[in-house]
Scaffold this active site. Structure first.
Site, short mmCIF file in Angstrom:
data_model
loop_
_atom_site.label_atom_id
_atom_site.label_comp_id
_atom_site.label_asym_id
_atom_site.label_seq_id
_atom_site.Cartn_x
_atom_site.Cartn_y
_atom_site.Cartn_z
CD1 TRP A 198 37.99 -18.35 21.50
CD2 TRP A 198 38.78 -16.39 20.95
NE1 TRP A 198 37.61 -18.05 20.15
CE2 TRP A 198 38.05 -16.70 19.90
CE3 TRP A 198 39.19 -15.01 20.63
CZ2 TRP A 198 37.82 -16.14 18.69
CZ3 TRP A 198 38.88 -14.32 19.53
CH2 TRP A 198 37.94 -14.87 18.49
CG ASN A 199 35.00 -12.48 22.60
OD1 ASN A 199 34.86 -13.13 23.55
ND2 ASN A 199 34.34 -12.06 21.61
CE LYS A 222 35.58 -24.89 28.19
NZ LYS A 222 36.69 -24.43 27.36
N GLY A 277 29.42 -17.97 23.46
CA GLY A 277 30.11 -18.60 22.29
C GLY A 277 29.25 -18.78 21.22
CB SER A 278 29.41 -20.69 18.08
OG SER A 278 29.42 -21.75 18.50
CD GLU A 299 27.31 -12.71 24.45
OE1 GLU A 299 26.98 -12.82 23.22
OE2 GLU A 299 28.01 -12.27 25.01
CG LEU A 300 23.98 -18.40 21.97
CD1 LEU A 300 22.79 -19.64 21.52
CD2 LEU A 300 25.10 -19.23 22.51
CB CYS A 333 28.78 -11.48 20.32
SG CYS A 333 29.68 -12.87 20.65
CD GLU A 431 28.99 -13.54 15.15
OE1 GLU A 431 29.03 -14.72 15.44
OE2 GLU A 431 29.08 -12.73 15.77
C1 SIN Z 1 30.98 -10.64 23.32
O1 SIN Z 1 31.73 -10.62 22.06
O2 SIN Z 1 30.53 -11.91 23.71
C2 SIN Z 1 31.02 -9.48 24.28
C3 SIN Z 1 31.21 -8.07 23.83
C4 SIN Z 1 31.04 -7.07 24.80
O3 SIN Z 1 30.88 -7.27 26.01
O4 SIN Z 1 31.00 -5.88 24.42
#
Ligand code: SIN
Length: 534
Positions: A198-199, A222, A277-278, A299-300, A333, A431
């Site tokens: 969602w970010n 999804k 995600g996490s 990508e966690l 992230c 985090e």
């Molecule tokens: C993310 O927070 O997973 C992506 C951040 C970004 O693309 O800069």
């Protein structure tokens, strides 16, 4: 990088104040827009981009077979934005079947044909940037200027991969056997299951779909229950761009998320899963993928160290830390999670950094001048608060912020600066994913790199120095997938994005991104001989 610099316009404009006020000051908050927002819903120029109660499957807008829906709320006001289909197992299997039957034709398209489709989709995203940004701010909360920056960032993944699609090459390999000839071709891996967070409601969708389509794959994506409307608008643009039916399928769910995740990771037709995600969810999905040995990109979570050496340009380091820590209110992230400052410049850095944070204007993302919006939900706010209280209890000092903002909204937390951080505090090992910056003092290069690496994750790391030899040494020793030297901003469709250790594997964006959606097929042609026939 221009688009990302624009994204951060709001924070980079903030002037550095020359004095350091030691008491905790309130962050500027606007209540005017809160009143307005309670009476007005954001308007789109093209209302048909707002897809309620439908998902995009096999080129059509469909409801869940059960007829069930879930509600999506504006994180700034708590008001209902709309409802989306609560997809279940059968709905998801239908989407997978659509992607499977589309794959047969789509894989045969030439790279140039796929490139043109992606380019058209890119153009449509640019044309509809304002509406896409409105949807992002509405459902995610980030300020409109940042949302516009995200749309540009997102569209650029389509542009980048439209340029990669016609340039997929194999190798010719000198064989060990004189009669043989050996070559390789890069083939699309097949139907891909994409699970996005969602970010970045737009950019994480395009960062996965762009390379998948460039490679010749078809997808079931999804989208997150918190922010589904942006991805559905992007699906509408796919339709207008002429992406063949079944190539892109966008599905939504909230309550059924674990079940849908299980279908996607265990279904034999899906040959690759890409997840952002996490770390705990990534581990679960990886386990579930084992039974059918799927290709995976994960990508966690991260716990990014941000190190400021005493030979750094302090003002540059402050600007970099503001960018890295407070982008999307700390909800990325790659946000700095632990800011280490060498003792000789610790007070100067803390004063300048805190002064900048005091200038933030927290509020509804639609209000002009808002630099920082809400967090995504109250669970995020509670975690942030827990980190602040834990640090305070163990001796940290709250220099700016430190409190929830109930008068502004349930999901707001004051941008916060803590000094006197120590490694026994929760923020050192977890985090935070929120607008809290903890400043840790350190003495030596060896000490700080050791602490920076003392975590099971390794996504991004940053440091500031003017010593070139140190730049090489530290970049080589940090256990992360991405390093920013003298910058707090590293995200770019041209650069490989991804982590090491429990931050996952696989790279997104860049020339490496497409490889995640391909398999290398080797062909050995035997019995050719070496001499011309007479
Ligand atoms: C993310 O927070 O997973 C992506 C951040 C970004 O693309 O800069």
């Amino acid at each position: 990088m221009a688009y990302l610099q624009k994204t951060l316009l709001s924070t980079s404009r903030i002037a550095i104040r020359s004095h350091f006020q030691r008491r905790t000051l309130p962050i500027i908050v606007s209540h005017r827009f809160q009143r307005l927002a309670s009476t007005m819903a954001p308007q789109l120029k093209d209302a048909s981009l707002f897809k309620k109660d439908v998902c995009y499957v096999n080129g059509e807008w469909v409801k869940a077979a059960s007829g069930k829906t879930f509600e999506v709320h504006d994180p700034a006001t708590g008001k209902l934005i709309g409802t989306c289909p609560e997809f279940d197992v059968k709905d998801t299997e239908n989407a997978i079947a659509a992607a499977e039957s589309a794959f047969e034709d789509f894989r045969k398209k030439t790279g140039r044909q796929r490139s043109k489709l992606l380019r058209k989709w890119y153009d449509l995203m640019v044309e509809n940037a304002e509406d896409l940004a409105t949807l992002i701010t509405w459902e995610n909360g980030k300020p409109l200027a940042d949302a516009k920056g995200e749309v540009t960032y997102a569209a650029n993944f389509f542009e980048w991969f439209s340029e990669e699609a016609p340039r997929i090459y194999g190798d010719t390999i000198p064989s060990s056997t004189p009669e043989n000839r050996v070559w390789t071709v890069k083939e699309p891996v097949g139907v891909c299951g994409l699970i996005t967070p969602w970010n970045f409601p737009a950019a994480m969708v395009t960062r996965k779909i762009g390379p998948a389509l460039a490679a010749g794959c078809t997808v079931v994506c999804k989208s997150p229950g918190e922010t589904p409307f942006t991805s559905l608008a992007i699906a509408e643009l796919a339709h207008r761009a002429g992406i063949p039916k079944g190539v892109v399928n966008i599905i939504t769910t909230m309550e059924n998320t674990p079940r849908i995740g299980e279908v996607m990771t265990t279904h034999p037709t899906i040959r690759k899963i890409s997840f952002t995600g996490s770390t705990p969810v990534g581990k679960l999905l990886m386990k579930q993928c084992a039974a059918t040995i799927k290709k995976l990109s994960l990508e966690l979570g991260g716990n990014a160290p941000f190190i400021v050496f005493d030979d750094a340009d302090v003002d540059l380091a402050v600007a970099g830390a503001i960018t890295s820590k407070f982008r999307s209110s700390g909800q990325t992230c790659v946000c700095a999670n632990r800011i280490f400052v060498q003792r000789a410049i610790y007070d100067e850095f803390a004063e300048k950094f805190a002064a900048k944070v005091r200038e933030f204007k927290v509020g509804n993302g639609f209000e002009q001048g808002t630099t920082h919006g809400p967090l995504i939900h109250d669970r995020a706010v509670n975690k942030v608060e827990q980190h602040v209280r834990d640090a305070e209890k163990k001796g940290a000092k709250v220099v700016v912020g430190g409190q929830k903002m109930p008068d502004t909204g349930a999901n707001f937390f004051q941008p916060t600066v803590l000094t006197g951080m120590t490694t026994d505090m929760d923020m050192a090992s977890e985090e935070t994913f929120g607008p809290v910056a903890g400043l840790f003092p350190f003495d030596t290069e060896a000490e700080v790199v050791k602490i920076a690496n003392s975590t099971p994750v390794g996504l991004a790391g940053y440091f500031f120095t003017r010593d070139l030899s140190r730049a090489y040494r530290v970049a080589e020793h940090l256990e992360v997938g991405m390093v920013g030297v003298n910058t707090g901003l590293i995200s770019d469709p041209a650069s490989p994005f991804g982590g090491v250790k429990e931050s996952g594997f696989g790279r997104e964006g860049s020339l490496y991104g497409i490889g995640e959606y391909q398999v290398t097929k080797m062909v050995t042609y035997g019995g050719i001989g070496q001499h011309l026939q007479k």
